[in-house]
Design an enzyme around this catalytic site. Structure first.
Site, PDB file in Angstrom:
ATOM      1  N   ASN A 159      21.567 -37.213 -72.444  1.00  0.00           N
ATOM      2  CA  ASN A 159      21.693 -37.629 -71.038  1.00  0.00           C
ATOM      3  C   ASN A 159      22.515 -38.909 -70.858  1.00  0.00           C
ATOM      4  O   ASN A 159      23.075 -39.123 -69.793  1.00  0.00           O
ATOM      5  CB  ASN A 159      20.272 -37.804 -70.471  1.00  0.00           C
ATOM      6  CG  ASN A 159      20.264 -38.610 -69.192  1.00  0.00           C
ATOM      7  OD1 ASN A 159      20.551 -38.090 -68.112  1.00  0.00           O
ATOM      8  ND2 ASN A 159      19.956 -39.907 -69.291  1.00  0.00           N
ATOM      9  N   SER A 203      27.994 -32.426 -65.551  1.00  0.00           N
ATOM     10  CA  SER A 203      28.162 -32.922 -64.176  1.00  0.00           C
ATOM     11  C   SER A 203      28.956 -31.911 -63.381  1.00  0.00           C
ATOM     12  O   SER A 203      29.772 -31.162 -63.935  1.00  0.00           O
ATOM     13  CB  SER A 203      28.932 -34.240 -64.189  1.00  0.00           C
ATOM     14  OG  SER A 203      29.336 -34.590 -62.889  1.00  0.00           O
ATOM     15  N   TYR A 216      35.940 -38.934 -67.043  1.00  0.00           N
ATOM     16  CA  TYR A 216      34.541 -38.488 -66.890  1.00  0.00           C
ATOM     17  C   TYR A 216      34.468 -36.958 -66.833  1.00  0.00           C
ATOM     18  O   TYR A 216      33.653 -36.330 -67.538  1.00  0.00           O
ATOM     19  CB  TYR A 216      33.975 -39.118 -65.623  1.00  0.00           C
ATOM     20  CG  TYR A 216      32.534 -38.800 -65.335  1.00  0.00           C
ATOM     21  CD1 TYR A 216      31.510 -39.453 -66.021  1.00  0.00           C
ATOM     22  CD2 TYR A 216      32.184 -37.857 -64.368  1.00  0.00           C
ATOM     23  CE1 TYR A 216      30.180 -39.171 -65.745  1.00  0.00           C
ATOM     24  CE2 TYR A 216      30.863 -37.570 -64.083  1.00  0.00           C
ATOM     25  CZ  TYR A 216      29.866 -38.222 -64.774  1.00  0.00           C
ATOM     26  OH  TYR A 216      28.543 -37.944 -64.503  1.00  0.00           O
ATOM     27  N   ILE A 220      23.292 -37.426 -57.405  1.00  0.00           N
ATOM     28  CA  ILE A 220      21.870 -37.751 -57.542  1.00  0.00           C
ATOM     29  C   ILE A 220      21.698 -39.251 -57.284  1.00  0.00           C
ATOM     30  O   ILE A 220      22.529 -40.059 -57.713  1.00  0.00           O
ATOM     31  CB  ILE A 220      21.376 -37.414 -58.980  1.00  0.00           C
ATOM     32  CG1 ILE A 220      21.794 -35.985 -59.395  1.00  0.00           C
ATOM     33  CG2 ILE A 220      19.873 -37.607 -59.099  1.00  0.00           C
ATOM     34  CD1 ILE A 220      21.261 -34.864 -58.551  1.00  0.00           C
TER      35      ILE A 220
HETATM   36  P1  NAD Z   1      22.356 -44.379 -65.088  1.00  0.00           P
HETATM   37  O1  NAD Z   1      23.535 -45.291 -65.193  1.00  0.00           O
HETATM   38  O2  NAD Z   1      21.288 -44.688 -64.123  1.00  0.00           O
HETATM   39  O3  NAD Z   1      21.669 -44.230 -66.552  1.00  0.00           O
HETATM   40  C1  NAD Z   1      22.435 -44.046 -67.715  1.00  0.00           C
HETATM   41  C2  NAD Z   1      21.604 -44.452 -68.914  1.00  0.00           C
HETATM   42  O4  NAD Z   1      22.402 -44.318 -70.102  1.00  0.00           O
HETATM   43  C3  NAD Z   1      21.153 -45.928 -68.860  1.00  0.00           C
HETATM   44  O5  NAD Z   1      19.801 -46.019 -69.233  1.00  0.00           O
HETATM   45  C4  NAD Z   1      22.063 -46.606 -69.884  1.00  0.00           C
HETATM   46  O6  NAD Z   1      21.502 -47.774 -70.456  1.00  0.00           O
HETATM   47  C5  NAD Z   1      22.246 -45.482 -70.905  1.00  0.00           C
HETATM   48  N1  NAD Z   1      23.427 -45.674 -71.739  1.00  0.00           N
HETATM   49  C6  NAD Z   1      24.689 -45.948 -71.332  1.00  0.00           C
HETATM   50  N2  NAD Z   1      25.490 -46.101 -72.397  1.00  0.00           N
HETATM   51  C7  NAD Z   1      24.725 -45.906 -73.507  1.00  0.00           C
HETATM   52  C8  NAD Z   1      24.987 -45.935 -74.901  1.00  0.00           C
HETATM   53  N3  NAD Z   1      26.210 -46.188 -75.385  1.00  0.00           N
HETATM   54  N4  NAD Z   1      23.969 -45.702 -75.751  1.00  0.00           N
HETATM   55  C9  NAD Z   1      22.711 -45.461 -75.284  1.00  0.00           C
HETATM   56  N5  NAD Z   1      22.410 -45.428 -73.974  1.00  0.00           N
HETATM   57  C10 NAD Z   1      23.409 -45.646 -73.091  1.00  0.00           C
HETATM   58  O7  NAD Z   1      22.946 -42.932 -64.852  1.00  0.00           O
HETATM   59  P2  NAD Z   1      22.270 -41.607 -64.248  1.00  0.00           P
HETATM   60  O8  NAD Z   1      22.807 -41.435 -62.904  1.00  0.00           O
HETATM   61  O9  NAD Z   1      20.825 -41.575 -64.495  1.00  0.00           O
HETATM   62  O10 NAD Z   1      23.012 -40.526 -65.165  1.00  0.00           O
HETATM   63  C11 NAD Z   1      22.400 -39.880 -66.271  1.00  0.00           C
HETATM   64  C12 NAD Z   1      23.333 -38.761 -66.730  1.00  0.00           C
HETATM   65  O11 NAD Z   1      23.530 -37.838 -65.661  1.00  0.00           O
HETATM   66  C13 NAD Z   1      24.726 -39.252 -67.137  1.00  0.00           C
HETATM   67  O12 NAD Z   1      25.182 -38.523 -68.243  1.00  0.00           O
HETATM   68  C14 NAD Z   1      25.554 -38.929 -65.920  1.00  0.00           C
HETATM   69  O13 NAD Z   1      26.915 -38.748 -66.241  1.00  0.00           O
HETATM   70  C15 NAD Z   1      24.911 -37.645 -65.449  1.00  0.00           C
HETATM   71  N6  NAD Z   1      25.154 -37.344 -64.035  1.00  0.00           N
HETATM   72  C16 NAD Z   1      24.724 -38.197 -63.048  1.00  0.00           C
HETATM   73  C17 NAD Z   1      24.988 -37.879 -61.721  1.00  0.00           C
HETATM   74  C18 NAD Z   1      24.528 -38.754 -60.585  1.00  0.00           C
HETATM   75  O14 NAD Z   1      24.878 -38.444 -59.439  1.00  0.00           O
HETATM   76  N7  NAD Z   1      23.786 -39.809 -60.799  1.00  0.00           N
HETATM   77  C19 NAD Z   1      25.699 -36.711 -61.413  1.00  0.00           C
HETATM   78  C20 NAD Z   1      26.114 -35.891 -62.436  1.00  0.00           C
HETATM   79  C21 NAD Z   1      25.833 -36.199 -63.760  1.00  0.00           C
END
Ligand code: NAD
Length: 241
Positions: free
Chosen positions: A85, A136, A149, A182
């Site tokens: 994730n 995504s 991305y 999200i």
């Molecule tokens: P977020 O930024 O809230 O959380 C991301 C997490 O990843 C954080 O806890 C961060 O510390 C951790 N992280 C980042 N780099 C890291 C590394 N090198 N090693 C270990 N941990 C690391 O993001 P989110 O919105 O919760 O997104 C979670 C996933 O869902 C991501 O892969 C994101 O691309 C995907 N996503 C999110 C959305 C959205 O709308 N929020 C949409 C599509 C996909």
């Protein structure tokens, strides 16, 4: 999820945190790999009666991930599931995108999944297991300003299908979830105008909640998803269909 151990990367906040909490609420033990401190969520899960550990690592680092997975086996006795994730954005139009923006996003979003999956599959060969990669909507449709991305998230889909084909007969299922927009830190920087345009384009008329993703991840990891592999589930309120 009883008697399962799930590794969730990027579980300190947002979607990853929701996934970790929901799996624990369903009776599973949860290990978090995150670069940021996640001790509060580990405490929360332990208070709810499940086992939980946290390893503060950069999941794009191949050696760190290998060592952390070995520790999981030592501490928890097994690894049943993996949720890849952790992810970041570094949005810019292509002509302004720097080489380092490309490399960093590909390393953290895509190479990390290679690192973690390779490390757990070694163990899952004996036991079977289930893996969910968080892709995504950008990886499915593309998105202006997100070439790096979107490429990383489309890459995760190819990775998902390939590993699903390689290890299906060993009882290892691999699927992807492609969230739309999200409500997390990643999307909170959207300005009011972009939000309004977005709401109009989403048939369900709202942004998703992290739990909307956690519920689908649980479904895929659990017995309910036992005949599903190599699939990409879109969870986006109808924004892409
Ligand atoms: P977020 O930024 O809230 O959380 C991301 C997490 O990843 C954080 O806890 C961060 O510390 C951790 N992280 C980042 N780099 C890291 C590394 N090198 N090693 C270990 N941990 C690391 O993001 P989110 O919105 O919760 O997104 C979670 C996933 O869902 C991501 O892969 C994101 O691309 C995907 N996503 C999110 C959305 C959205 O709308 N929020 C949409 C599509 C996909």
């Amino acid at each position: 999820m009883k008697d399962t151990v799930t590794i969730v990367t990027g579980g300190s906040q947002g979607i990853g945190r929701s996934i970790a909490e929901f799996l624990a609420a369903k009776g599973g033990d949860v290990v978090i790999f995150d670069i940021a401190d996640s001790s509060d969520i580990v405490q929360y899960i332990r208070q709810k009666g499940q086992r939980s550990e946290f390893y503060q690592i950069d999941v794009s680092n191949f050696n760190m991930v290998g060592e952390a997975v070995d520790k999981v086996i030592k501490d928890m006795g097994r690894v049943s599931n993996l949720v890849n994730n952790a992810g970041i954005t570094a949005d810019k139009l292509l002509l302004r995108m720097k080489e380092e923006d490309w490399d960093r996003v590909l390393q953290i979003n895509l190479k990390s999944a290679f690192n973690c999956t390779k490390a757990v599959v070694r163990y899952m060969l004996k036991t079977g297991g289930s893996i969910v990669n968080i892709s995504s909507i950008a990886g499915v449709m593309g998105n202006a300003g997100q070439a790096n991305y979107a490429a990383s998230k489309a890459g995760l889909i190819g990775f998902t299908k390939s590993v699903a084909r390689e290890y299906g007969e060993r009882g290892i299922r691999v699927n992807a979830v492609a969230p739309g927009f999200i409500k997390t830190r990643m999307t909170e920087s959207l300005d009011e105008k972009s939000r309004e345009t977005m709401f109009k384009a989403i048939p369900l008329g709202r942004l998703g909640e992290p739990d909307d993703i956690a519920h689908v991840v649980y479904f895929l990891l659990s017995e309910y998803g036992s005949y599903i592999t190599g699939e990409v589930i879109n969870v986006n309120g109808g924004l892409y269909m």
